[in-house]
Design a protein around this motif. Structure first.
Motif, short mmCIF file in Angstrom:
data_model
loop_
_atom_site.label_atom_id
_atom_site.label_comp_id
_atom_site.label_asym_id
_atom_site.label_seq_id
_atom_site.Cartn_x
_atom_site.Cartn_y
_atom_site.Cartn_z
N ASP A 1 -12.38 1.61 2.77
CA ASP A 1 -12.56 0.32 2.99
C ASP A 1 -13.80 -0.63 2.57
O ASP A 1 -14.27 0.14 3.78
N SER B 1 -7.53 -1.24 -0.12
CA SER B 1 -7.78 0.36 -0.02
C SER B 1 -8.28 0.68 -1.19
O SER B 1 -7.49 0.83 -2.01
N SER C 1 -11.36 -1.34 7.81
CA SER C 1 -12.92 -1.52 8.08
C SER C 1 -13.40 -2.81 8.67
O SER C 1 -13.71 -3.70 7.56
N ARG D 1 0.57 -1.16 -0.40
CA ARG D 1 -0.05 -0.08 0.11
C ARG D 1 1.04 1.49 -0.10
O ARG D 1 2.27 1.25 0.50
N VAL E 1 -12.34 -5.32 5.30
CA VAL E 1 -10.20 -5.29 4.36
C VAL E 1 -9.66 -4.13 4.85
O VAL E 1 -10.89 -2.75 5.93
N GLY E 2 -8.59 -3.86 5.45
CA GLY E 2 -7.86 -2.72 5.81
C GLY E 2 -8.54 -2.23 7.00
O GLY E 2 -8.11 -3.29 8.50
N PRO F 1 -11.27 -5.58 9.34
CA PRO F 1 -10.86 -6.76 8.06
C PRO F 1 -10.55 -8.02 8.45
O PRO F 1 -10.82 -8.43 10.06
#
Length: 530
Positions: free
Chosen positions: A137, A111, A144, A16, A141-142, A146
């Motif tokens: 997100d 992301s 949110s 990222r 994911v990321g 994960p």
């Protein structure tokens, strides 16, 4: 196949945009308690999002960050919730602002927050002037909530993704189920609600929170699947939508494998032809197809060994994965040619091309794919037949490593296929711009053209005649067409094509032919996501 290397999972190597600890700090207070919350007593309100100023990792651009609460299970809106992480780059010409442009970089697992933070370098000044660029997100994911899985179980499953017998197929099925159940244990019920149908409900909650009656959207790769299904469910809430490098959610198991494998073979063929006509390619005087076949046979026999301490034996799966990753962007082809030459010479420097990665604990990819596609096959015999037929279709590259591990990774996955494949039924949207490159290794051209046919009269289909993934950064012509459409709603003429752009010299930077920085390799890791 004769060997079973640890798999480079889709959530691995996600380089990222140096978001890391800085982004976590930016969201530290906003995201307090992002684990699944206790059931709420009322339906989450679609009220305005409470934005707060924040800074991007690069320090460029004017940003705001926020979170938005959504149900874990949209069928139970009064139940448990999670917080989605959002970031937006504010329009630089607010007096001429059109509205919000939601963006998604693909994956699944990419992301959207990182994508938004890349906006000052990745999107044209014209789009930056007129839109608030909003990334989120997706669930699991990321930032949110994960999906988390035990890294040892990820590694155990990864080592079994190329079964060569009924016994190893049974082991794979057992490992898949154990991994999925472990992800549920570590993450909670969110793991059972990772499908794209849930993501588009989240996206509409974001639209409402932004105060927009109709939303503009740019999605690339897996992000096109989100856009397609959003347009299907909410056609009258779309202002404009660009779908760049398209998924095809109508495909069955065999069609998915066949189209991906043909795309891999054709893309590598374009590389071989380019090298043959480009004197500065180190393989210019060699047959790149024959070289790959030779390397494959050596790897299959266990004879492709790189010196080192300890020595590293390159597998056929290593070779296919390396080639797959380099097909995302022709700008990398000079390096790819050098890596193939190094491998052929068994030079120790070749080890750098393998991009060995450590095993991560975030693991969003399969929980999404295995709920969006029904990939189960009845037996190892079926899988072996697929492998033989794919090798006939693609005599050089044999198969698509991404598609194959999608297939094998979803065998006996414990969650239900909650969003099964179907033909799109889009009716009532404004024109939608659908664009695909002619040689796209991750989302084949046939997927884009088929998605446009399914959308029907609402679709305007633009073909980029080159190689790669993410037309906005591969082609100045495509970028201009996308910008014009998003700004003015004017679509290209029917049957429009953009000419191929070929690399003319090695470049140390990831500067695209459009003059913008392509963020996808940093956000996703080429060859590890869509």
């Amino acid at each position: 196949m004769s060997s079973h290397p640890p798999r480079a999972t889709r959530s691995q190597g996600r380089r990222r945009l140096a978001v890391g600890a800085l982004v976590t700090a930016l969201f530290g207070q906003l995201l307090a308690g992002t684990a699944v919350a206790a059931p709420s007593s009322k339906t989450p309100s679609p009220g305005r999002i409470a934005w707060q100023p924040c800074a991007s990792p690069s320090g460029e651009g004017t940003f705001e960050c926020a979170t938005l609460k959504v149900p874990v299970d949209w069928k139970r809106p009064h139940g448990a919730t999670i917080d989605l992480a959002l970031a937006r780059h504010l329009a630089t010409d607010p007096e001429r602002r059109i509205g919000s442009l939601l963006i998604n970089p693909g994956g699944p697992g990419g992301s959207g927050v990182g994508f938004a933070f890349s906006a000052p370098d990745s999107f044209s000044p014209e789009l930056l002037e007129r839109f608030d660029i909003v990334g989120f997100d997706p669930r699991g994911v990321g930032l949110s909530n994960p999906v988390m899985c035990d890294s040892d179980r990820v590694a155990a499953q990864g080592a079994l993704l190329y079964p060569d017998s009924a016994s190893s197929f049974a082991d794979l099925r057992e490992a898949n189920r154990a991994l999925g159940e472990n992800c549920r244990d570590l993450t909670g019920p969110l793991v059972d609600h990772m499908d794209t149908a849930s993501v588009i409900r989240d996206m509409d909650a974001i639209r409402a929170g932004l105060g927009e009656k109709r939303i503009s959207y740019y999605g690339v790769s897996y992000g096109t699947g989100i856009g397609q299904q959003y347009a299907e469910r909410y056609p009258h809430r779309v202002r404009a939508m660009t779908l760049d490098s398209n998924m095809d959610h109508s495909l069955g198991t065999w069609a998915y494998q066949k189209t991906e494998t043909i795309a891999m073979e054709e893309s590598y063929g374009q590389f071989a032809d380019w090298c043959a006509r480009t004197p500065s390619c180190v393989l210019h005087d060699r047959d790149a197809r024959a070289l790959f076949d030779s390397l494959y046979q050596r790897a299959d026999a266990g004879e492709l060994v790189l010196p080192g301490d300890p020595p590293y034996t390159v597998t056929t799966q290593d070779l296919q994965s390396i080639a797959f990753g380099y097909m995302y962007d022709p700008a990398s082809w000079f390096q790819f040619a050098e890596d193939l030459a190094f491998l052929d010479a068994a030079d120790p420097a070749a080890a750098r091309s393998l991009k060995r990665r450590g095993e991560p604990t975030e693991f969003a990819y399969l929980p999404v794919m295995c709920q969006d596609y029904d990939f189960d096959v009845p037996s190892y015999a079926t899988l072996a037949r697929y492998e033989r037929e794919l090798a006939r279709l693609a005599p050089v590259t044999r198969l698509s490593s991404l598609a194959w591990t999608d297939l094998t990774g979803c065998q006996n996955w414990p969650t239900k296929v909650t969003n099964p494949p179907h033909r799109l039924r889009v009716d009532g949207t404004p024109p939608i711009l659908v664009t695909n490159s002619r040689y796209d290794v991750a989302t084949p051209y046939s997927w884009g053209s088929n998605a446009a046919r399914q959308i029907g009269r609402e679709a305007a289909f633009l073909t980029y005649d080159g190689v790669g993934h993410g037309d906005y950064w591969l082609s100045p012509c495509a970028r201009d067409a996308i910008d014009t459409y998003l700004l003015t709603l004017k679509t290209p003429r029917k049957g429009a094509h953009c000419p191929a752009v070929w690399p003319t010299g090695p470049s140390a930077q990831r500067q695209s032919p459009t003059g913008l920085v392509n963020p996808l390799p940093e956000l996703l890791g080429t060859g590890t996501h869509r």
